[in-house]
Every structure is written in C-alpha cells, then in structure tokens.
Design a protein around this motif. Structure first.
Motif, PDB file in Angstrom:
ATOM      1  N   ARG A   7       0.800  -1.223   0.000  1.00  0.00           N
ATOM      2  CA  ARG A   7       0.000   0.000   0.000  1.00  0.00           C
ATOM      3  C   ARG A   7       0.836   1.280   0.000  1.00  0.00           C
ATOM      4  N   THR A   8       2.082   1.164   0.408  1.00  0.00           N
ATOM      5  CA  THR A   8       2.918   2.365   0.467  1.00  0.00           C
ATOM      6  C   THR A   8       3.876   2.450  -0.712  1.00  0.00           C
ATOM      7  N   ASP A   9       3.900   1.464  -1.578  1.00  0.00           N
ATOM      8  CA  ASP A   9       4.875   1.430  -2.669  1.00  0.00           C
ATOM      9  C   ASP A   9       4.135   1.473  -4.005  1.00  0.00           C
ATOM     10  N   SER A  10       3.973   2.678  -4.534  1.00  0.00           N
ATOM     11  CA  SER A  10       3.095   2.831  -5.689  1.00  0.00           C
ATOM     12  C   SER A  10       3.640   2.146  -6.942  1.00  0.00           C
ATOM     13  N   ARG A  11       4.984   2.147  -7.071  1.00  0.00           N
ATOM     14  CA  ARG A  11       5.542   1.530  -8.274  1.00  0.00           C
ATOM     15  C   ARG A  11       5.297   0.021  -8.299  1.00  0.00           C
ATOM     16  N   GLN A  12       5.545  -0.572  -7.139  1.00  0.00           N
ATOM     17  CA  GLN A  12       5.321  -2.014  -7.032  1.00  0.00           C
ATOM     18  C   GLN A  12       3.841  -2.333  -7.233  1.00  0.00           C
ATOM     19  N   LEU A  13       3.027  -1.453  -6.670  1.00  0.00           N
ATOM     20  CA  LEU A  13       1.592  -1.643  -6.785  1.00  0.00           C
ATOM     21  C   LEU A  13       1.151  -1.588  -8.248  1.00  0.00           C
ATOM     22  N   GLU A  14       1.755  -0.610  -8.976  1.00  0.00           N
ATOM     23  CA  GLU A  14       1.466  -0.462 -10.401  1.00  0.00           C
ATOM     24  C   GLU A  14       1.749  -1.765 -11.142  1.00  0.00           C
ATOM     25  N   SER A  15       2.921  -2.342 -10.860  1.00  0.00           N
ATOM     26  CA  SER A  15       3.281  -3.548 -11.601  1.00  0.00           C
ATOM     27  C   SER A  15       2.399  -4.722 -11.167  1.00  0.00           C
TER      28      SER A  15
END
Ligand code: HAM
Length: 474
Positions: free
Chosen positions: A97-105
């Motif tokens: 939830r705090t890591d937008s790039r990882q979330l994107e992928s």
C-alpha cells in the motif's frame, strides 16, 4: 569485544562449523553404511511441500501443524481476487500500500489475471501455500504414491537426512532449523519382525556412532477402532473430565482435541493424576495385543533391550500400534534423540493404496550434542604437510608437490604468497601441521627436498618419489 556484524543467524538457526562438521559427516557416513546393510536406499525429497500434505498427514490439531510450521511465500500475486455473488473484490497486501511503483506492476499482473479468470475461472481459483517441511515422513509417503512405488518389490525401504523446520521456542537441543536422519519402510506385511528389525538397525547405528546411555522405550497405541484405541480414548476422556479442574490449561484443552497427548505432559502437578488414568495396554483389541507381544518377542530374539512406557503416545496423529523413542545422556530436558512408530493408514490417507508403514527419525543435532558431551568430538583437523617455499622456481615446484601429495590423499597447505622460512614454520605449527616441506633454490637444484618433522624439529632430505613413499609408509 567480539565483532558484531549487522547480520546474525536467525534465532533458532545456527552455523555448523569445522571441526564439528567432521563429526556430522562421520555420523552421516555411518548412517549410509549401516542403513545400506539393511537394504535401505536413500531418498532426497524437497524441503518445501504443499501445506495440505502436512495438515493431512500429521494432523490439524497437532502442535507441529497448528503452531510450528514456516510458511513459504509462493510467487502468486499479492493481490487476491475474491468473488462472492459475482462481485469481484480486490485485496491488496498491507506491504504494497505504500509502494506505488510495485503496486502499479502488481496491478498490471492483476489485469492479466482478470483476463484469465474471465476465460477460465478455475485456473486462478486456488492460491497455493507452501511450507518448509517440519518432518519428512509425509514427504516420503507422498513420493511413494507419486512414483508408484507400490509396483516395486515390497516393502520399499528408504532413508533420508537433512534439515527440518519447526517454529519452537529455541533452547539446548531444540532449534527452529534442525536435522533429522530418518528411515521408513513402506508396503509389504505388518509382520512384527519388521518393527523389530527397524529398531535393531537403529540401535546398531547408535552403537556404531558410540552413543552412550541410550534407552529405548516402546509402547503400542493400538488402532482406530471402537474395540481398541477409540474405545480407550473415550474412556480416557471420561476419566479426564472428572479431574479436569486439577489439570493445566493445555491438558484441559486436549481433553477435547486429543486426550492421548495429556499422557505426554511434563507438568509436575499433573504426574500423580496421570498415574491413576486407565492404560492403553488394558484396552487393546486382540490383534493389536498379539502384535505388540510379538514385537517384544522379536526384539528379545535380536538382543535389543527395551523398556515399556504406557505413556509413550507421540505427538503426530498418524501413528498406530508400535511407537518408540530413544533417549541418550547429556541432553538435559530435550533428551529424545529419536522417535518413531507404525503408521499403516497414512499412505491411504494421502490418496494412495492401502499400505503398511513404519519408520523413525533421529534428531541429528541431539545425537551430535550427546556424542560431544561424552568426549566423542574430533579434534581440529590439522594439515599433514605445510609447504614452505621461497623463490619463483621453488614456487613452481611447490605447486607440483602440492598437486602430487593431495592426489595421494594428504592434507596440504600451500601458502599463496612467499613467506620467510621462520614465518612459514610458525604458520605451519599454528595450523597443526605434522611436517613442513621446505623448498628453496638448493632443493630445486639438487632435486632433494627437505622434510622437517615439526614435533621434534628433525630434518631429512628426500627425492620427490622417496618423500611420497615415506609419507605413505607412516
Ligand atoms: P518427531 O518425534 O517429531 O518425529 O521427531 C524426531 C526427532 O527429531 C526427535 O526425537 C528429536 O530428536 C528431533 N527433533 C524434533 N524437533 C526438534 C527440534 N526443534 N530441534 C532439534 N531436534 C528436534 C518425527 O519427526 C517423525 N517423522 C518420525 C517418524 C518417522 N515416525 C515415523 N517415521
């Protein structure tokens, strides 16, 4: 003060170091030798398995499964699609939830999953859970079924060694990563001679290792039928309910979940109560009673000394009839060095054909501890020959000498940089070397090498061949 690095081995795990590892190797070598003389072959199952395998085999209610297993993250996405009444819910893991790039992928991955789900819902319905194995009997049974081993001549005799993982409270002799050496006999009859021969093999292995103060305890816990263990468990539960208030919280809980395990209790104040409980030997069916009597007779025929312990029920659900445990000296409270027993229904429970089974696992860490306590640990391994060389030419000769000596099986230390002879001899004795082979210009030119015996300082001149002959003759 000792150096403290930022990283240390995880609590309950440890590094095994030389010279101790030499003892581990010796023990393992002894197992290979002894077990093969009894017709066993080695199996090396994987360390991770499907969580369901252990839950099914060992039992949901056992401590091992309920509290102690290490979950291995599978590569499945952290976003799970849940469908309820046609609604798709997306669950995003806290850590994302705090890591937008990882979330994107991950979302990208989710979109492709969604596509897949639309065309074939069953393809993504299941999220696998893998576990680090807490023991290997379940794996061996899985392998027996998977590789159709029932088609081989029966019984199939297999042994294994390797790390197991249980999230227990670490203490002396109890680790979260520990090692077992185990053996299993699958298929064939349940003849009492099989139980006895397996135990005989175990005791001769311990004997060959030089393990001191071993004590073998045996019991029979019958089979799951109303006129046998089930009847006994019902009776035991009845009696336990009467004394419930006097028992600790664990035992109180076990009255419902697994009354047999109350007999395992080490709590001081429960001992007097347990001593008055009904005993399984008085409730075995005729077949189990006869089997137990025959196992004892077979053990006696083999000269195996045992003690009967009616409270020996073992902590895993798959056991029936024969159970056994071995304790050894110098281990404190964790003194069980081996546990095992019969588990005739297990292969079938895992989806295989009806198959008899019996086996044991030795706690290798505890075996090693006990051997060390009784002075069986090997000394640090020194070198046979330390090559003290000086000069370019001597270096080439030194490399050749090292190669020849190592090929002949000697332990050789060849210093990587040139050292003054004095310094080299100092290193040689620090490493516990028996000889120093001195190679300088003189030796290279004359072809006569100097061999110094470090214990008494004596020296002799030898050609390369004479040196080899001399060392081999020792
Ligand atoms: P177990 O009694 O759970 O049985 O373990 C066997 C042995 O492994 C114990 O007697 C002990 O020496 C060692 N052990 C267990 N947990 C630890 C630990 N946390 N740290 C150090 N040593 C430990 C089994 O595992 C069954 N699979 C045995 C078996 C094989 N039964 C039939 N076939």
């Amino acid at each position: 003060m000792a150096n403290k690095s930022k990283f240390q081995a995880i609590r309950g795990t440890r590094d095994l170091l030389p010279p101790e590892t030499a003892l581990w190797n010796r023990v393992e070598q002894t197992a290979h030798e002894v077990f093969s003389t009894f017709g066993f072959g080695e199996i090396r199952p994987p360390i991770i398995e499907d969580a369901g395998l252990f839950a099914r085999a060992i039992g949901d209610e056992t401590d091992v499964v309920a509290k102690e297993m290490f979950n291995v993250q599978s590569s499945e996405p952290d976003i799970v699609i849940k469908t309820e009444d046609g609604i798709i819910a997306i669950e995003i893991k806290e850590s994302l939830r705090t890591d937008s790039r990882q979330l994107e992928s991950q979302l990208e991955h989710y979109r492709s999953l969604l596509e897949r789900w639309r065309s074939d819902p069953s393809s993504i319905a299941k999220k696998e859970t893998w576990m680090l194995r807490p023991e290997a009997t379940a794996s061996v049974c899985r392998a027996y079924i998977e590789h159709n081993m029932q088609q081989l001549p029966q019984p199939v005799k297999l042994y294994y060694m390797g790390p197991m993982f249980r999230r227990e409270r670490p203490q002396k002799g109890r680790y979260r990563q520990f090692y077992q050496i185990g053996a299993e006999i699958l298929g064939g009859p349940d003849a009492p001679a099989i139980d006895a021969e397996l135990i005989e093999m175990l005791m001769s292995f311990f004997d060959k290792c030089g393990l001191q103060g071993t004590e073998l305890s045996i019991n029979s816990i019958g089979h799951a039928a109303d006129n046998c263990r089930r009847g006994y468990v019902a009776k035991l539960r009845e009696e336990l309910i009467k004394v419930k208030d006097k028992l600790g919280a664990d035992s109180q809980r076990r009255i419902e979940t697994n009354p047999l395990r109350v007999l395992d209790s080490k709590l001081e104040h429960e001992q007097a109560i347990i001593a008055t409980l009904p005993r399984i030997a008085d409730h075995l069916c005729d077949e189990c009673k006869a089997h137990y009597a025959a196992v004892k007779h077979e053990l006696e025929q083999r000269g195996v000394i045992y003690r009967e312990n009616w409270r020996l029920v073992r902590g895993l659900d798959y056991y029936m009839r024969t159970t056994f445990e071995i304790t050894a000296q110098g281990l404190g409270s964790q003194n069980a060095v081996c546990g095992g027993g019969r588990y005739d229904g297990l292969v079938e429970l895992l989806g295989g054909p009806p198959t008899k089974g019996i086996g044991f696992a030795i706690g290798e860490d505890r075996l090693i501890l006990s051997l060390q306590e009784s002075g069986k640990a090997p000394a640090a391994q020194g070198r046979d020959v330390y090559i003290a060389w000086m000069g370019e030419k001597a270096y080439a000769t030194a490399i050749r000498a090292a190669k020849t000596l190592r090929k002949a099986g000697f332990r050789v230390e060849l210093p990587p940089t040139e050292l003054k002879f004095g310094k080299a001899l100092e290193r040689a004795s620090k490493l516990g070397s028996r000889f120093a082979l001195i190679l300088g210009d003189n030796e290279v030119q004359s072809g006569e090498w100097t061999l110094k015996t470090l214990a008494d300082g004596s020296q002799q001149k030898l050609t390369e061949q004479a040196l080899l002959d001399y060392l081999k003759s020792l």
